[in-house]
Design a protein around this motif. Structure first.
Motif, PDB file in Angstrom:
ATOM      1  N   PHE A   1       0.789  -1.222   0.000  1.00 15.70           N
ATOM      2  CA  PHE A   1       0.000   0.000   0.000  1.00 15.70           C
ATOM      3  C   PHE A   1       0.825   1.278   0.000  1.00 15.70           C
ATOM      4  O   PHE A   1       0.388   2.310  -0.446  1.00 15.70           O
ATOM      5  CB  PHE A   1      -0.969   0.018   1.177  1.00 15.70           C
ATOM      6  CG  PHE A   1      -1.974  -1.088   1.118  1.00 15.70           C
ATOM      7  CD1 PHE A   1      -2.616  -1.388  -0.076  1.00 15.70           C
ATOM      8  CD2 PHE A   1      -2.269  -1.833   2.238  1.00 15.70           C
ATOM      9  CE1 PHE A   1      -3.550  -2.417  -0.138  1.00 15.70           C
ATOM     10  CE2 PHE A   1      -3.204  -2.855   2.181  1.00 15.70           C
ATOM     11  CZ  PHE A   1      -3.834  -3.148   0.995  1.00 15.70           C
ATOM     12  N   HIS A   2       2.012   1.215   0.560  1.00 15.20           N
ATOM     13  CA  HIS A   2       2.819   2.426   0.603  1.00 15.20           C
ATOM     14  C   HIS A   2       3.398   2.738  -0.772  1.00 15.20           C
ATOM     15  O   HIS A   2       3.823   1.861  -1.491  1.00 15.20           O
ATOM     16  CB  HIS A   2       3.990   2.261   1.574  1.00 15.20           C
ATOM     17  CG  HIS A   2       3.590   2.351   3.006  1.00 15.20           C
ATOM     18  ND1 HIS A   2       2.989   3.446   3.538  1.00 15.20           N
ATOM     19  CD2 HIS A   2       3.726   1.460   4.021  1.00 15.20           C
ATOM     20  CE1 HIS A   2       2.767   3.233   4.834  1.00 15.20           C
ATOM     21  NE2 HIS A   2       3.191   2.035   5.147  1.00 15.20           N
ATOM     22  N   ARG A   3       3.445   4.033  -1.090  1.00 10.91           N
ATOM     23  CA  ARG A   3       4.212   4.489  -2.241  1.00 10.91           C
ATOM     24  C   ARG A   3       5.634   4.644  -1.726  1.00 10.91           C
ATOM     25  O   ARG A   3       5.976   5.642  -1.132  1.00 10.91           O
ATOM     26  CB  ARG A   3       3.711   5.858  -2.697  1.00 10.91           C
ATOM     27  CG  ARG A   3       2.892   5.818  -3.945  1.00 10.91           C
ATOM     28  CD  ARG A   3       2.496   7.209  -4.351  1.00 10.91           C
ATOM     29  NE  ARG A   3       1.727   7.873  -3.294  1.00 10.91           N
ATOM     30  CZ  ARG A   3       1.349   9.147  -3.361  1.00 10.91           C
ATOM     31  NH1 ARG A   3       1.662   9.881  -4.398  1.00 10.91           N
ATOM     32  NH2 ARG A   3       0.658   9.688  -2.386  1.00 10.91           N
ATOM     33  N   LEU A   4       6.446   3.626  -1.912  1.00 15.91           N
ATOM     34  CA  LEU A   4       7.707   3.608  -1.174  1.00 15.91           C
ATOM     35  C   LEU A   4       8.699   4.639  -1.678  1.00 15.91           C
ATOM     36  O   LEU A   4       9.357   5.319  -0.918  1.00 15.91           O
ATOM     37  CB  LEU A   4       8.322   2.209  -1.221  1.00 15.91           C
ATOM     38  CG  LEU A   4       7.523   1.181  -0.421  1.00 15.91           C
ATOM     39  CD1 LEU A   4       8.115  -0.198  -0.577  1.00 15.91           C
ATOM     40  CD2 LEU A   4       7.454   1.562   1.041  1.00 15.91           C
ATOM     41  N   GLN A   5       8.838   4.746  -2.963  1.00 21.47           N
ATOM     42  CA  GLN A   5       9.767   5.715  -3.531  1.00 21.47           C
ATOM     43  C   GLN A   5       8.944   6.516  -4.529  1.00 21.47           C
ATOM     44  O   GLN A   5       7.966   6.036  -5.060  1.00 21.47           O
ATOM     45  CB  GLN A   5      10.917   5.024  -4.277  1.00 21.47           C
ATOM     46  CG  GLN A   5      11.460   3.788  -3.591  1.00 21.47           C
ATOM     47  CD  GLN A   5      12.644   4.073  -2.686  1.00 21.47           C
ATOM     48  OE1 GLN A   5      13.016   5.212  -2.484  1.00 21.47           O
ATOM     49  NE2 GLN A   5      13.238   3.040  -2.143  1.00 21.47           N
ATOM     50  N   SER A   6       9.378   7.717  -4.799  1.00 22.60           N
ATOM     51  CA  SER A   6       8.613   8.542  -5.719  1.00 22.60           C
ATOM     52  C   SER A   6       9.599   9.393  -6.491  1.00 22.60           C
ATOM     53  O   SER A   6      10.564   9.898  -5.945  1.00 22.60           O
ATOM     54  CB  SER A   6       7.657   9.415  -4.902  1.00 22.60           C
ATOM     55  OG  SER A   6       6.735  10.047  -5.746  1.00 22.60           O
ATOM     56  N   GLU A   7       9.373   9.525  -7.765  1.00 22.27           N
ATOM     57  CA  GLU A   7      10.290  10.339  -8.564  1.00 22.27           C
ATOM     58  C   GLU A   7       9.550  10.934  -9.751  1.00 22.27           C
ATOM     59  O   GLU A   7       8.699  10.290 -10.344  1.00 22.27           O
ATOM     60  CB  GLU A   7      11.459   9.473  -9.067  1.00 22.27           C
ATOM     61  CG  GLU A   7      12.477  10.289  -9.844  1.00 22.27           C
ATOM     62  CD  GLU A   7      13.856   9.621  -9.932  1.00 22.27           C
ATOM     63  OE1 GLU A   7      14.094   8.617  -9.234  1.00 22.27           O
ATOM     64  OE2 GLU A   7      14.681  10.113 -10.709  1.00 22.27           O
ATOM     65  N   ARG A   8       9.865  12.196 -10.066  1.00 22.85           N
ATOM     66  CA  ARG A   8       9.371  12.790 -11.308  1.00 22.85           C
ATOM     67  C   ARG A   8      10.370  13.841 -11.776  1.00 22.85           C
ATOM     68  O   ARG A   8      11.085  14.435 -10.960  1.00 22.85           O
ATOM     69  CB  ARG A   8       7.964  13.380 -11.139  1.00 22.85           C
ATOM     70  CG  ARG A   8       7.821  14.460 -10.082  1.00 22.85           C
ATOM     71  CD  ARG A   8       6.362  14.949 -10.024  1.00 22.85           C
ATOM     72  NE  ARG A   8       6.141  15.976  -9.030  1.00 22.85           N
ATOM     73  CZ  ARG A   8       5.577  15.778  -7.838  1.00 22.85           C
ATOM     74  NH1 ARG A   8       5.205  14.575  -7.467  1.00 22.85           N
ATOM     75  NH2 ARG A   8       5.396  16.795  -7.008  1.00 22.85           N
ATOM     76  N   GLY A   9      10.405  14.072 -13.065  1.00 21.34           N
ATOM     77  CA  GLY A   9      11.320  15.065 -13.627  1.00 21.34           C
ATOM     78  C   GLY A   9      12.771  14.666 -13.407  1.00 21.34           C
ATOM     79  O   GLY A   9      13.096  13.482 -13.291  1.00 21.34           O
ATOM     80  N   ASP A  10      13.627  15.671 -13.341  1.00 17.71           N
ATOM     81  CA  ASP A  10      15.054  15.427 -13.125  1.00 17.71           C
ATOM     82  C   ASP A  10      15.499  16.256 -11.917  1.00 17.71           C
ATOM     83  O   ASP A  10      15.993  17.381 -12.057  1.00 17.71           O
ATOM     84  CB  ASP A  10      15.842  15.829 -14.386  1.00 17.71           C
ATOM     85  CG  ASP A  10      17.324  15.461 -14.264  1.00 17.71           C
ATOM     86  OD1 ASP A  10      17.787  15.168 -13.139  1.00 17.71           O
ATOM     87  OD2 ASP A  10      18.006  15.475 -15.302  1.00 17.71           O
ATOM     88  N   PRO A  11      15.298  15.709 -10.714  1.00 17.44           N
ATOM     89  CA  PRO A  11      15.549  16.507  -9.514  1.00 17.44           C
ATOM     90  C   PRO A  11      17.009  16.935  -9.352  1.00 17.44           C
ATOM     91  O   PRO A  11      17.276  18.032  -8.839  1.00 17.44           O
ATOM     92  CB  PRO A  11      15.104  15.590  -8.362  1.00 17.44           C
ATOM     93  CG  PRO A  11      15.038  14.225  -8.935  1.00 17.44           C
ATOM     94  CD  PRO A  11      14.767  14.369 -10.388  1.00 17.44           C
ATOM     95  N   ASP A  12      17.955  16.101  -9.795  1.00 20.02           N
ATOM     96  CA  ASP A  12      19.373  16.457  -9.631  1.00 20.02           C
ATOM     97  C   ASP A  12      19.737  17.668 -10.478  1.00 20.02           C
ATOM     98  O   ASP A  12      20.325  18.634  -9.983  1.00 20.02           O
ATOM     99  CB  ASP A  12      20.266  15.270 -10.009  1.00 20.02           C
ATOM    100  CG  ASP A  12      19.983  14.062  -9.136  1.00 20.02           C
ATOM    101  OD1 ASP A  12      20.051  14.211  -7.907  1.00 20.02           O
ATOM    102  OD2 ASP A  12      19.661  12.991  -9.688  1.00 20.02           O
ATOM    103  N   ALA A  13      19.383  17.594 -11.768  1.00 21.27           N
ATOM    104  CA  ALA A  13      19.713  18.711 -12.670  1.00 21.27           C
ATOM    105  C   ALA A  13      19.001  19.985 -12.226  1.00 21.27           C
ATOM    106  O   ALA A  13      19.595  21.071 -12.197  1.00 21.27           O
ATOM    107  CB  ALA A  13      19.312  18.348 -14.102  1.00 21.27           C
ATOM    108  N   ALA A  14      17.727  19.839 -11.857  1.00 20.45           N
ATOM    109  CA  ALA A  14      16.959  21.027 -11.454  1.00 20.45           C
ATOM    110  C   ALA A  14      17.529  21.635 -10.177  1.00 20.45           C
ATOM    111  O   ALA A  14      17.544  22.857 -10.009  1.00 20.45           O
ATOM    112  CB  ALA A  14      15.486  20.658 -11.255  1.00 20.45           C
ATOM    113  N   PHE A  15      18.024  20.787  -9.292  1.00 17.76           N
ATOM    114  CA  PHE A  15      18.621  21.303  -8.054  1.00 17.76           C
ATOM    115  C   PHE A  15      19.936  22.014  -8.361  1.00 17.76           C
ATOM    116  O   PHE A  15      20.165  23.138  -7.902  1.00 17.76           O
ATOM    117  CB  PHE A  15      18.852  20.163  -7.052  1.00 17.76           C
ATOM    118  CG  PHE A  15      19.454  20.615  -5.744  1.00 17.76           C
ATOM    119  CD1 PHE A  15      18.695  21.315  -4.818  1.00 17.76           C
ATOM    120  CD2 PHE A  15      20.788  20.344  -5.447  1.00 17.76           C
ATOM    121  CE1 PHE A  15      19.249  21.732  -3.606  1.00 17.76           C
ATOM    122  CE2 PHE A  15      21.352  20.760  -4.243  1.00 17.76           C
ATOM    123  CZ  PHE A  15      20.575  21.450  -3.325  1.00 17.76           C
TER     124      PHE A  15
END
Ligand code: MOS
Length: 754
Positions: free
Chosen positions: A160-174
């Motif tokens: 039931f848990h959404r264990l990991q979540s990712e969208r876009g390119d967080p490293d480049a955007a950071f």
């Protein structure tokens, strides 16, 4: 209800129907029950946190007066493991039955059990059991580095848990963001401290096992114990009539329960086992320590570009618990690039467990603190930063929110608090000769339904009985059930009898996740509708009934009376009269709510929302910090009982003061013991710590959850409050504390001297 002559009891302040029973001592909690021939059990606690039992000498203990037996691995008899079944079934955090092997994995693990005629004799015998250990150094290191394969985890709620979540390119955007924040926030291990201690009474009658237990989930407990003793579920009955609160510590069965049951089986007598306060710190769950790195990338105007939330939490050697700190992260704010990851670090501590607002509470402390720090960095008002990043939809799932009024929460909170008068400069605000600090934070908590069944009876004496095998853990479920049944049956609350807390009743939901109210509405309403349909049939078919020649669908029911639809309610006949004339004790109906929890393809993202505004006072001469004023706004759908609802939020805010400033379970690095395992050393907020609390509800019905639009409110009040308090502490003192609880020592570096 349709156009109504009846006064609704929904949305009105109702005092607890069980209140008089509690204050007069009539209410019986598990440990209050007494049975003829009952024996008392006291566990022997390991005094190491890592190693092996070398020798267990029970000779002296066995000879003591009144002692019936000393049980340990060699003589306890068979106790099976339990496995998680479908849905919420068969869950227990400590993945090993008691006494399964000689390995000690945490301090206080039960290694033997003394059973005697009296509690005192059992305690004396337990203290006389001599245990020698092959001892190894325990690992209770507080710095957390992931050492456990996250793919291997079997979480409490399975898939039931959404264990990991990712969208876009967080490293480049950071890395390309002009404004960056990169901070780590730490929350300590915390221990649930319900006033009422955990307790079990186990009674065998042949192959039937009855347990009086402090449980937040009698049906799951039944499933676990049935598995552990190799019984069909029908052979186990769990009774939990009253609970002196739980906060999650009584959600899942702990090992004392099968121990009591095994002792009762072996001796053929009822056995009572009540934990000590110290034991609850060791072997009945705690909130995991967490270490959470939050990275935010933003534009100079305050628009979030990237959000990374990487957290590690400690776990025991045995549990299946997942502390889902990223629960609210993926949807709370609008951000195109995002990543949430987690890791686990094994420690020689008792099993971790759900504690009020599991995951989201420590998680939102970290992410909301980061938002507050970003606001300061950008010199933007923290409320405005949140408004700027309000999402239009749940961006993690790509679906709309069923009912989100977060901005209105912020607006109402700011207005009631007087936020517009805030001078952002540190230490600049004064009141009554004290330095004032103002801080705020947002909060969110899931809103889902668990499956539920209920039964409603309309009876010939004009009373109504509603039955649902859920529990009232002190939150007001007795009263909510009575309100729902009274509303449908058109009788005053005093005419409703509520039956709950027993596996012999229709299967009700676990008292966890703030889901009970939302889950039981459809079940109770359907049950009442079916009881009414049955009553109309009786009215239309009973010889001598005033409605004898009518068809049931020409009849209607309102305000407790049956009448001919075409004639209107004026000539209605009370249901009690109809039942009496038919010589029937009752008309009955059953109903069911389907679960929405775990739905892989939801149409709406369903959550409650809210915010806290906090004022602290700071007195640098004596380093005295106090929470002085809290304004909380909660968007939790329709509020069925505002009186009980406010109590829930106020209680959560008080707990949040404890979380921010006081609570911290410390482990002794030498022997691994939770060293502050008592109320003198583990400090919780008390009345003297509690300031003026103001609670507002928005009261927008959320019809995705049920027809009344009621979501849950048990946990959300604790989310965000610690971040609001630490922001206020910074505003007053200039000290940024990123490890809870805030201690006096932390504030001695304050530059604000007067
Ligand atoms: Mo609550 S931690 O879901 O009992």
């Amino acid at each position: 209800m349709p156009e109504s002559t009846q006064v609704s009891v929904i949305g009105k302040d109702q005092t607890r129907i069980d209140g008089p029973m509690k204050v007069t001592g009539v209410a019986q909690y598990a440990s209050d029950f007494h049975f003829p021939g009952m024996l008392y059990a006291v566990p022997v606690e390991a005094t190491i946190a890592n190693g092996k039992i070398r020798q267990l000498d029970t000779a002296a203990a066995e000879k003591m007066p009144g002692v019936r037996a000393i049980f340990h691995r060699a003589n306890i008899g068979k106790i099976f493991r339990s496995v998680v079944g479908q849905g919420i079934d068969g869950i227990c955090e400590e993945r090993r039955p008691p006494f399964e092997d000689d390995i000690v994995r945490y301090y206080g693990q039960y290694v033997a059990l003394a059973v005697a005629d009296t509690f005192e004799a059992a305690k004396a015998a337990a203290d006389s059991v001599r245990v020698t250990y092959a001892k190894e150094k325990p690992n209770v290191e507080t710095d957390l580095k992931a050492d456990d394969d996250p793919d291997m985890i079997l979480t409490t709620f399975g898939p039931f848990h959404r264990l990991q979540s990712e969208r876009g390119d967080p490293d480049a955007a950071f890395s390309s963001a002009t404004v960056k924040l990169d901070q780590t926030y730490v929350t300590p291990a915390e221990t649930h401290n319900p006033i009422e201690l955990q307790a079990t009474i186990a009674i065998w009658d042949g192959a039937m096992l009855t347990l009086y237990e402090e449980s937040q989930g009698v049906f799951n407990l039944r499933s676990v114990l049935a598995q552990m003793f190799g019984l069909p579920k029908e052979n186990v009955r769990v009774i939990t009539k009253f609970v002196g609160s739980g906060f999650g510590s009584k959600l899942w069965p702990w090992t004392h329960c099968p121990l009591a049951a095994a002792a009762a089986r072996n001796l053929g007598k009822p056995v009572k086992l009540v934990l000590s306060r110290k034991m609850t710190f060791q072997s009945a769950g705690h909130r995991a320590r967490t270490q959470q790195r939050v990275r935010l990338g933003a534009t100079p105007e305050g628009k979030l570009l990237s959000l990374q939330h990487d957290y590690v939490y400690h776990r025991s050697m045995l549990d299946i618990h997942h502390e889902d700190c990223g629960e609210a992260t993926p949807f709370h704010y609008s951000v195109p690039n995002l990543r949430v990851t987690f890791g686990r670090a094994r420690r020689n501590v008792g099993a971790t467990a759900d504690m009020r607002g599991p995951g989201a509470v420590p998680g939102l402390y970290a992410t909301e603190s980061a938002m507050n720090e970003l606001a300061d960095q950008l010199k933007i008002d923290p409320v405005r930063l949140r408004v700027l990043n309000e999402p239009k939809i749940d961006e993690s799932l790509g679906i709309p929110f069923s009912s989100r009024h977060f901005l209105e929460c912020l607006e109402l909170g700011a207005e009631n608090f007087g936020w517009s008068k805030r001078n952002p400069e540190v230490g600049s605000m004064k009141g009554d000769g004290l330095t004032l600090g103002w801080g705020m934070a947002g909060c969110a908590w899931i809103a889902v339904r668990f499956a539920a069944e209920a039964n409603v009876q309309l009876r010939d004496d004009g009373t109504v009985r509603v039955a649902c095998g859920t529990q009232d853990i002190g939150t007001g479920t007795y009263t909510i059930l009575a309100q729902l049944a009274a509303e449908k049956a058109g009788v005053p609350l005093a005419k409703v009898e509520v039956a709950l807390g027993d596996t012999s009743l229709p299967e009700g939901p676990l008292s966890g996740g703030s889901v009970v109210t939302g889950s039981i509405v459809p079940a109770v309403f359907a049950a009442a509708d079916n009881a009414i349909a049955s009553l109309l049939m009786i009215a239309a078919t009973t010889p001598g009934s005033p409605f004898e020649k009518r068809k049931p669908d020409h009849l209607a029911f309102e305000g407790g009376r049956v009448f001919v639809k075409a004639n209107g309610p004026a000539g209605g006949v009370p249901f009690a009269d109809l039942l009496c004339r038919a010589n029937l004790r009752l008309a009955t109906g059953s109903g069911r709510s389907e679960a929405t929890f775990g739905n892989p393809k939801p149409k709406f993202s369903t959550h409650s929302f809210g915010c806290h505004f906090v004022e602290v006072t700071w007195q640098p001469e004596i380093a005295r910090l106090r929470v002085n004023r809290v304004v909380t706004v909660i968007d939790a759908g329709r509020i069925i009982n505002p009186l009980a609802g406010r109590s829930q939020i106020e209680g959560a805010v008080v707990m949040g003061i404890g979380m921010a400033l006081l609570e911290h379970t410390s482990y002794d690095p030498q022997n691994g013991a939770p060293i502050n395992s008592n109320f003198a050393d583990y400090i919780v907020a008390v009345n003297a710590d509690v300031p003026e609390l103001e609670v507002h509800f928005l009261d927008y019905p959320d019809k995705e959850i049920n027809e009344l639009g009621a979501r849950g409110i048990g946990e959300i009040g604790l989310a965000g409050i610690a971040a609001a308090i630490t922001a206020a502490v910074h505003h007053a003192t200039g000290v940024r504390v990123r490890e809870l609880p805030v201690r006096i020592e932390d504030l001695l570096t304050s530059s604000v001297l007067s």
